[in-house]
Scaffold this active site. Structure first.
Site, short mmCIF file in Angstrom:
data_model
loop_
_atom_site.label_atom_id
_atom_site.label_comp_id
_atom_site.label_asym_id
_atom_site.label_seq_id
_atom_site.Cartn_x
_atom_site.Cartn_y
_atom_site.Cartn_z
N LYS A 211 0.71 -1.03 -0.12
CA LYS A 211 -0.45 0.10 -0.35
C LYS A 211 0.97 1.08 -0.35
O LYS A 211 1.70 1.35 0.70
CB LYS A 211 -0.54 -0.13 1.48
CG LYS A 211 -2.06 -0.67 1.33
CD LYS A 211 -2.72 -0.89 2.85
CE LYS A 211 -4.15 -2.08 2.75
NZ LYS A 211 -4.97 -1.44 1.51
N ARG B 82 -10.27 -11.66 2.08
CA ARG B 82 -11.20 -12.83 0.87
C ARG B 82 -10.62 -13.65 1.34
O ARG B 82 -10.93 -14.95 0.90
CB ARG B 82 -11.34 -12.12 -0.19
CG ARG B 82 -10.09 -12.08 -0.92
CD ARG B 82 -10.76 -11.45 -2.66
NE ARG B 82 -11.09 -9.76 -1.87
CZ ARG B 82 -10.94 -8.45 -2.92
NH1 ARG B 82 -11.06 -8.87 -4.16
NH2 ARG B 82 -10.81 -7.14 -2.53
#
Ligand code: BES
Ligand code: ZN
Ligand code: ZN
Length: 483
Positions: free
Chosen positions: A262, A336
């Site tokens: 990120k 996920r």
């Protein structure tokens, strides 16, 4: 702080707090209150309009401080909690060791919210400051909060409110803890301690067991961190339970993004990437504390998504608990992956009647709904309705987004059974949910809540963003209405 039920003002009542709704009874109620507390109604009426978040301080002819709190026209329970929380937070240093809240003019259920809000007002964020502000008299051990009410079961309401507020503050602490003080094991220890204290069972699957049981997606995400991943499995079963509800929470204790790292702007906020886990921990603790007549299973895949030579990489093909293979396009789409194992572990080992997962899953959901609502995904209309209704009641808003099969295209892979990201920055919250769906074994009663924008909110109680315990009161309300 001790909280007592009183039916008449006593010597401890150095400050009196009363709240008002802006409705047709407002003038009459204010008039009565001014008469009770020796205030000049005409003067008070000029200043105090009972707007939401308003509070005004008056000094009575009896040498008492009277604080009036506005609740606006149609507050939900969170509005009421916030009104009291703001008052107790802002006035903290000025409040003496004895405060009375006069709740005689409030509907019975609101007494709980007033008590929760007052208690949360004492929550401090300055845990790591070497010079802490010091607790104000009302929040010290000998501080007394009186609840002035004619309702007989006020003490039951107080106990329940205390139970809720205490768990919420523990959850705030977990959310606000920085990554160097919070590892997957910290979440596991929290669950074990809570289970011992409130009588529910907790089983921790450590790295070796994760390997032997093939939770390969969880292992892959955690492999770049020196803090090994764990699967936390909690079970609370009331003898009166008719339904089995399974909860799964994303427990990423820090999300760097992994090799798909990120940008550094706001990366520090990723200490809160275990908001789903926190909601599940809080809900199960409260269900056990309040002895709800339910059977609850909580599953928390917990890990850290770190950057390292051992980290998993884009292009890797990994296995999963379900046996399905996953092509990694982006290591920042890690939530996920661990939920895939958590959901599949839950459904295969426990066959719950209802299954709900909560996760700080996508930036896309934040872009869609901001900080004021979480995304709700399910193919089951009744479940959608019940969850949304619970959220409206507790002020934890949920907004339904679609789960049409056409979005499956985003996650088809050429080389594996499924891929973890489409590569396109579009409809990200939906394709993430389509990915999760693959691992639910077509469970007919499953819902996913994307709480990325709401778990670590822009809240008025802190200059920076902080934990909200989003989901805890919502799930409690949902479970209580279900039985
Ligand atoms: N933990 C983040 C999602 C998130 C974003 C939570 C903002 C709270 C606030 C998640 O793991 C993530 O990084 N998602 C990516 C997925 C993308 C790479 C497919 C995102 O949403 O950008
Ligand atoms: Zn991520
Ligand atoms: Zn994440």
């Amino acid at each position: 702080m001790k909280i007592n039920h009183i039916t008449q003002l006593n010597a401890d009542s150095k400050v009196i707090v009363q709240s008002f709704l802006q409705d047709e009874n407002f003038d009459g109620q204010l008039q009565k209150s001014c008469a009770d507390y020796a205030l000049n109604f005409d003067l008070v009426n000029q200043d105090f309009k009972a707007e939401l978040k308003e509070f005004q301080i008056f000094h009575s002819a009896n040498n008492q401080k009277v604080i009036y709190v506005g609740l606006g026209e149609k507050p939900n329970s969170l509005d009421i909690i916030k009104a009291f929380r703001t008052l107790f937070l802002k006035q903290k240093t000025k409040l003496p060791d004895g405060v009375t809240i006069d709740v005689q003019n409030l509907p019975n259920e609101w007494i709980e919210y007033a008590v929760i809000g007052s208690m949360l007002g004492g929550y401090d964020l300055d845990l790591y400051k070497t010079e802490r502000k010091g607790t104000s008299p009302i929040f010290q051990k000998d501080g007394v909060l009186n609840i002035l009410s004619s309702l007989e079961n006020t003490n039951d309401i107080i106990s329940r409110a205390k139970a809720i507020a205490k768990t919420q503050m523990q959850i705030f602490d977990l959310m606000n803890a920085p990554a160097n003080k919070k590892t997957p094991q910290t979440l596991a220890d929290w669950a074990v301690n809570s289970g011992k204290k409130f009588g529910y069972s907790v089983n921790i699957l450590e790295k070796q067991q994760l390997k032997s049981q093939k939770l390969e997606a969880l292992l892959a995400v955690g492999q770049g961190s020196e803090h090994p991943p764990v699967l936390i499995v909690m079970e609370y079963k009331s003898p009166e339970a008719k339904q089995k509800v399974g909860l799964v929470g994303k427990g990423v204790t820090f999300d760097t993004g992994g090799i798909s790292i990120k940008s550094s702007t706001n990366m520090h906020l990723m200490k809160s990437d275990m908001g789903g886990a926190a909601a599940v921990l809080g809900t199960i603790e409260l269900a056990a504390k309040l002895q709800l007549p339910v059977h609850l299973i909580g599953v928390i895949p917990a890990c850290e998504n770190a950057v390292d030579g051992k980290s998993f990489k884009p292009s890797d093909v990994i296995g999963s608990y379900s046996g399905k293979t996953i092509e990694i396009i982006d290591t920042d789409a890690e939530g996920r992956l661990i939920l895939a194992d958590g959901l599949n572990y839950l459904v295969k080992n426990y066959q719950p009647d209802t299954m709900i997962d909560l996760a700080t899953l996508t930036g896309s959901c934040v872009a869609t709904l901001g900080y004021h609502a979480a995304g709700l995904f399910t193919n089951n209309d009744e479940l959608a309705q019940n969850l949304a209704k619970a959220g409206d009641q507790t002020g934890e808003r949920l907004w339904r987004l679609p789960l049409w099969d056409i979005y499956k295209e985003d996650i088809t892979s050429d080389v594996a059974d499924v891929r973890n990201y489409s590569g396109k920055p579009m409809a990200g919250a939906i394709s993430a949910t389509k990915f999760l769906e693959v691992f639910t074994e077509n469970h007919p009663n499953w819902a996913h809540l994307d709480i990325a924008g709401t778990a670590f909110g822009d809240i008025e109680f802190a200059p920076q963003r902080a934990g909200t315990a989003f989901g805890v009161r919502l799930l409690l309300e949902f479970l209580e209405k279900m039985v």
